[in-house]
Enzyme design. Structure first.
Site, PDB file in Angstrom:
ATOM      1  N   ARG A  51       8.740  -8.949  42.773  1.00 29.79           N
ATOM      2  CA  ARG A  51       8.719  -8.205  44.204  1.00 29.79           C
ATOM      3  C   ARG A  51       8.332  -9.581  45.092  1.00 29.79           C
ATOM      4  O   ARG A  51       8.759  -9.329  46.340  1.00 29.79           O
ATOM      5  CB  ARG A  51       7.576  -7.313  44.197  1.00 29.79           C
ATOM      6  CG  ARG A  51       8.023  -6.096  45.078  1.00 29.79           C
ATOM      7  CD  ARG A  51       7.107  -5.004  45.176  1.00 29.79           C
ATOM      8  NE  ARG A  51       6.072  -4.925  44.265  1.00 29.79           N
ATOM      9  CZ  ARG A  51       5.381  -3.899  44.055  1.00 29.79           C
ATOM     10  NH1 ARG A  51       5.606  -2.995  44.473  1.00 29.79           N
ATOM     11  NH2 ARG A  51       4.165  -4.180  43.547  1.00 29.79           N
ATOM     12  N   LYS A 148       4.174  -4.515  24.667  1.00 27.72           N
ATOM     13  CA  LYS A 148       3.234  -3.480  24.540  1.00 27.72           C
ATOM     14  C   LYS A 148       2.192  -3.689  25.897  1.00 27.72           C
ATOM     15  O   LYS A 148       2.308  -4.577  26.595  1.00 27.72           O
ATOM     16  CB  LYS A 148       2.524  -3.976  23.251  1.00 27.72           C
ATOM     17  CG  LYS A 148       1.489  -5.243  23.571  1.00 27.72           C
ATOM     18  CD  LYS A 148       0.677  -5.386  22.353  1.00 27.72           C
ATOM     19  CE  LYS A 148      -0.591  -4.744  22.078  1.00 27.72           C
ATOM     20  NZ  LYS A 148      -1.691  -5.465  22.713  1.00 27.72           N
ATOM     21  N   HIS A 178       4.355  -9.134  19.150  1.00 26.52           N
ATOM     22  CA  HIS A 178       4.283 -10.512  18.892  1.00 26.52           C
ATOM     23  C   HIS A 178       3.827 -10.970  17.573  1.00 26.52           C
ATOM     24  O   HIS A 178       4.302 -12.294  17.166  1.00 26.52           O
ATOM     25  CB  HIS A 178       3.658 -11.326  20.035  1.00 26.52           C
ATOM     26  CG  HIS A 178       2.362 -11.775  20.144  1.00 26.52           C
ATOM     27  ND1 HIS A 178       1.520 -10.523  20.518  1.00 26.52           N
ATOM     28  CD2 HIS A 178       1.648 -12.618  19.695  1.00 26.52           C
ATOM     29  CE1 HIS A 178       0.335 -10.872  20.490  1.00 26.52           C
ATOM     30  NE2 HIS A 178       0.232 -12.118  19.959  1.00 26.52           N
ATOM     31  N   LYS A 182       5.407 -14.491  14.639  1.00 27.18           N
ATOM     32  CA  LYS A 182       4.355 -15.398  13.945  1.00 27.18           C
ATOM     33  C   LYS A 182       4.885 -15.997  12.681  1.00 27.18           C
ATOM     34  O   LYS A 182       5.563 -15.363  12.029  1.00 27.18           O
ATOM     35  CB  LYS A 182       2.934 -14.941  13.866  1.00 27.18           C
ATOM     36  CG  LYS A 182       2.153 -14.551  14.949  1.00 27.18           C
ATOM     37  CD  LYS A 182       0.708 -14.444  14.707  1.00 27.18           C
ATOM     38  CE  LYS A 182      -0.166 -13.930  16.026  1.00 27.18           C
ATOM     39  NZ  LYS A 182      -0.600 -15.102  16.796  1.00 27.18           N
ATOM     40  N   GLU A 216     -11.170 -12.598  16.511  1.00 28.40           N
ATOM     41  CA  GLU A 216     -11.228 -13.417  17.483  1.00 28.40           C
ATOM     42  C   GLU A 216     -12.494 -13.824  18.136  1.00 28.40           C
ATOM     43  O   GLU A 216     -13.500 -13.176  17.809  1.00 28.40           O
ATOM     44  CB  GLU A 216     -10.473 -12.781  18.718  1.00 28.40           C
ATOM     45  CG  GLU A 216      -9.165 -12.159  18.489  1.00 28.40           C
ATOM     46  CD  GLU A 216      -8.426 -11.585  19.675  1.00 28.40           C
ATOM     47  OE1 GLU A 216      -7.762 -12.167  20.278  1.00 28.40           O
ATOM     48  OE2 GLU A 216      -8.442 -10.221  19.729  1.00 28.40           O
ATOM     49  N   ASP A 235      -5.397  -1.332  20.934  1.00 28.34           N
ATOM     50  CA  ASP A 235      -4.668  -2.831  21.547  1.00 28.34           C
ATOM     51  C   ASP A 235      -4.247  -3.784  20.258  1.00 28.34           C
ATOM     52  O   ASP A 235      -3.319  -4.366  20.504  1.00 28.34           O
ATOM     53  CB  ASP A 235      -6.091  -3.560  22.083  1.00 28.34           C
ATOM     54  CG  ASP A 235      -5.633  -4.918  22.874  1.00 28.34           C
ATOM     55  OD1 ASP A 235      -4.729  -5.148  23.430  1.00 28.34           O
ATOM     56  OD2 ASP A 235      -6.414  -6.179  22.396  1.00 28.34           O
ATOM     57  N   HIS A 240      -0.576  -4.537  15.828  1.00 29.85           N
ATOM     58  CA  HIS A 240      -0.611  -5.872  15.242  1.00 29.85           C
ATOM     59  C   HIS A 240      -0.607  -5.705  13.809  1.00 29.85           C
ATOM     60  O   HIS A 240      -0.146  -6.040  12.644  1.00 29.85           O
ATOM     61  CB  HIS A 240      -1.337  -6.916  16.039  1.00 29.85           C
ATOM     62  CG  HIS A 240      -1.067  -7.036  17.226  1.00 29.85           C
ATOM     63  ND1 HIS A 240       0.168  -7.088  17.754  1.00 29.85           N
ATOM     64  CD2 HIS A 240      -1.840  -7.404  18.458  1.00 29.85           C
ATOM     65  CE1 HIS A 240       0.325  -7.524  19.012  1.00 29.85           C
ATOM     66  NE2 HIS A 240      -0.889  -7.630  19.381  1.00 29.85           N
ATOM     67  N   LYS A 331     -13.364  -8.565  18.812  1.00 27.37           N
ATOM     68  CA  LYS A 331     -13.611  -9.580  19.602  1.00 27.37           C
ATOM     69  C   LYS A 331     -15.086 -10.180  19.687  1.00 27.37           C
ATOM     70  O   LYS A 331     -15.839  -9.465  19.210  1.00 27.37           O
ATOM     71  CB  LYS A 331     -13.300  -9.175  21.224  1.00 27.37           C
ATOM     72  CG  LYS A 331     -11.875  -8.441  21.292  1.00 27.37           C
ATOM     73  CD  LYS A 331     -11.155  -8.992  22.431  1.00 27.37           C
ATOM     74  CE  LYS A 331      -9.837  -8.501  22.711  1.00 27.37           C
ATOM     75  NZ  LYS A 331      -8.710  -9.391  22.266  1.00 27.37           N
TER      76      LYS A 331
HETATM   77  C1  BG6 Z   1      -2.844  -8.898  22.263  1.00 25.92           C
HETATM   78  C2  BG6 Z   1      -3.827  -8.243  22.543  1.00 25.92           C
HETATM   79  O1  BG6 Z   1      -1.552  -8.203  21.912  1.00 25.92           O
HETATM   80  O2  BG6 Z   1      -2.952  -9.975  21.206  1.00 25.92           O
HETATM   81  C3  BG6 Z   1      -5.085  -9.133  22.725  1.00 25.92           C
HETATM   82  O3  BG6 Z   1      -3.670  -7.553  23.735  1.00 25.92           O
HETATM   83  C4  BG6 Z   1      -5.410  -9.990  21.585  1.00 25.92           C
HETATM   84  O4  BG6 Z   1      -6.159  -8.344  23.129  1.00 25.92           O
HETATM   85  C5  BG6 Z   1      -3.934 -10.702  21.291  1.00 25.92           C
HETATM   86  O5  BG6 Z   1      -6.259 -10.966  22.101  1.00 25.92           O
HETATM   87  C6  BG6 Z   1      -4.200 -11.656  20.107  1.00 25.92           C
HETATM   88  O6  BG6 Z   1      -3.004 -12.385  19.725  1.00 25.92           O
HETATM   89  P1  BG6 Z   1      -3.035 -13.745  19.190  1.00 25.92           P
HETATM   90  O7  BG6 Z   1      -1.705 -14.129  19.070  1.00 25.92           O
HETATM   91  O8  BG6 Z   1      -3.767 -14.608  20.009  1.00 25.92           O
HETATM   92  O9  BG6 Z   1      -3.710 -13.421  17.695  1.00 25.92           O
END
Ligand code: BG6
Length: 482
Positions: A51, A148, A178, A182, A216, A235, A240, A331
């Protein structure tokens, strides 16, 4: 190791939300990396659509800055940066209105792969899909890529699927998780299905349990508003961790092809047993000393959203009956480490003296950092003193084993190239996403009904006490998070 890069076909890739965060951090730097290794053909074109009222020059500068920040090493090659910037075009498009669509149509070429990357809020998927059709920009061969969160429960995921399918066939839809891009996650399939060693042991007869950890060290920081509406379950677990679980547990597909692989993953999700609340631990980081608590980051002093979840999951099928899978993610934990640990059963009869704290054989697949594999074995401790046993590791990092100097490619690089190649194997199918929500929904609604706040845990710890108990009760232990 010489890397063999095969250029993809010429393409027009339109990035909706091109000036957003994901585009800046991942999509554009990822494309640039692929360009620097020679994977983008000369005729490739990247069309930024957003935009913002950017001029062509301003967009180029925006991309240049993104590359300097997020592809710093590669961006030192000034000539390549200029060549890459020459591939860019910018079109100002109003996703929900009529402005910009004719201009977008005008810049599209006829004889190349067309892909539309929707790096925008899911609320815009339907409107953008409809406009792409209405203005004759999408063709039956075009591909549409979505990010996502794909819904926040089963109903919303069904709505998104229906909206996308109004204008695109399932074979044109690329739903990104994603984690599937990996390297080590793909390696999991190769490890299982290109070696004969593991398959005979890969079942409940030989495997005691599996631990899947995605830890994390960072908190939610600037993403508090989004995260507070989702929490660790939506999330991370529904997508994942679910993908990691599927790849670990699925039956060998007959081919490495989209429908064969995705059929097997769906079967795993459908075989998941409902999770009893007593087999789940939820946590939220609380800093007793400072202002570093989840609630500060989320901006809600009463928030009941979990920043940590651990659970015991059972797969009700012949291969896995009797072997629990323990999932854990959070986290602000002690470290950033993701791994799948496959822990084997003890030998049925031990002829050697018992060892203190014997952990037993385990295959550990490290996803990040230090991608690699460790195999834990028991050996005789050298020297006199009788048959003293010790546990040792056969350890391998992929970087050392393959003598890799180059930085590993980011998940997005691989996935975007797969979109251009038209390979959906590493993308989620609509029924797969719905099956994962159908499993996750009752767990989440159970929490919402109970209205209980998650247990607190210290930042930098391994999570709440309840998570440790989940394992202790079963006479097992989590692996350390380092
Ligand atoms: C994302 C989440 O999809 O994946 C995040 O929304 C998370 O909260 C992230 O931190 C982790 O991805 P990676 O590749 O850093 O393990």
């Amino acid at each position: 190791m010489v890397s063999r890069v095969i250029p993809v076909d010429p393409f027009d890739l339109v990035i909706f939300g091109a000036t957003g965060d994901l585009s800046r951090r991942k999509i554009l730097p990822g494309l640039f990396h692929r360009f620097t290794v020679g994977q983008l053909p000369e005729e490739a074109r990247i069309i930024g659509a957003a935009r913002s009222d950017f001029t062509q020059v301003a967009f180029r500068e925006f991309v240049r800055e993104s590359l300097i920040e997020f592809a710093a090493k590669a961006a030192k090659q000034a000539k390549l940066v200029e060549q890459f910037l020459d591939m860019l075009t910018y079109v100002c498009v109003d996703a929900t209105g009529s402005d910009g669509w004719p201009e977008l149509k005008d810049v599209m070429r006829g004889d190349v792969v067309r892909a539309f990357y929707l790096s925008v809020s899911p609320t815009l998927f339907g409107a953008i899909g409809a406009s792409l059709h209405h203005h004759g920009i999408a063709t039956p061969q075009s591909r549409i890529v979505v990010e996502k969160p794909f819904g926040h429960d089963l109903d919303s995921a069904k709505v998104l699927n229906a909206e996308l399918r109004q204008n695109f066939d399932e074979s044109q839809i690329y739903r990104i998780d994603h984690y599937l891009g990996k390297e080590t996650v793909q390696n999991l399939m190769v490890l299982r299905f290109a070696n004969s060693l593991w398959e005979p042991l890969w079942n409940a007869t030989h495997i005691d349990h599996v631990q899947i950890t995605v830890a994390e060290s960072l908190g939610v920081e600037g993403r508090g508003e989004y995260y507070d509406r989702s929490g660790a379950m939506r999330d991370m677990v529904q997508n994942h961790l679910m993908q990691l679980l599927c790849l670990t547990a699925m039956e060998p597909p007959s081919k490495f092809q989209p429908s064969a692989v995705r059929d097997e993953k769906v079967k795993v999700i459908e075989a998941l047993e409902p999770v009893d609340p007593s087999n789940v631990a939820r946590g939220q980081y609380r800093d007793q000393r400072g202002a570093g608590s989840y609630r500060d980051h989320a901006g809600d002093p009463e928030s009941r959203t979990e920043s940590f979840v651990a659970m015991k999951v059972k797969i009700g099928n012949w291969r896995w009956a009797g072997t629990p899978f323990y999932l854990r993610t959070g986290k602000k934990l002690r470290g950033r480490s993701s791994e799948i640990a496959v822990v084997f059963r003890d030998p049925p009869h031990m002829i050697f003296p018992a060892m203190e704290r014997r952990e037993g054989n385990a295959l550990i697949i490290r996803l990040q950092p230090d991608e690699g594999i460790t195999l834990r074995n028991t050996i005789k401790e050298p020297g006199p003193g009788g048959m003293r046993l010790a546990e040792v590791k056969l350890d391998m990092t992929f970087a050392d084993a393959l003598d890799q100097q180059a930085e590993p490619q980011d998940a997005y690089e691989r996935l975007i190239m797969d979109v251009i190649r038209g390979d959906q194997t590493l993308f989620m199918r609509g029924d797969e996403v719905e099956a994962a929500w159908a499993w996750a929904d009752p767990i989440i609604s159970g929490w919402e009904e109970a209205g209980q706040a998650p247990a607190g845990y210290d930042p930098g710890s391994s999570g709440p006490e309840d998570a440790l108990m989940l394992m202790h009760r079963d006479g097992r232990r989590w692996r350390e998070i380092n």
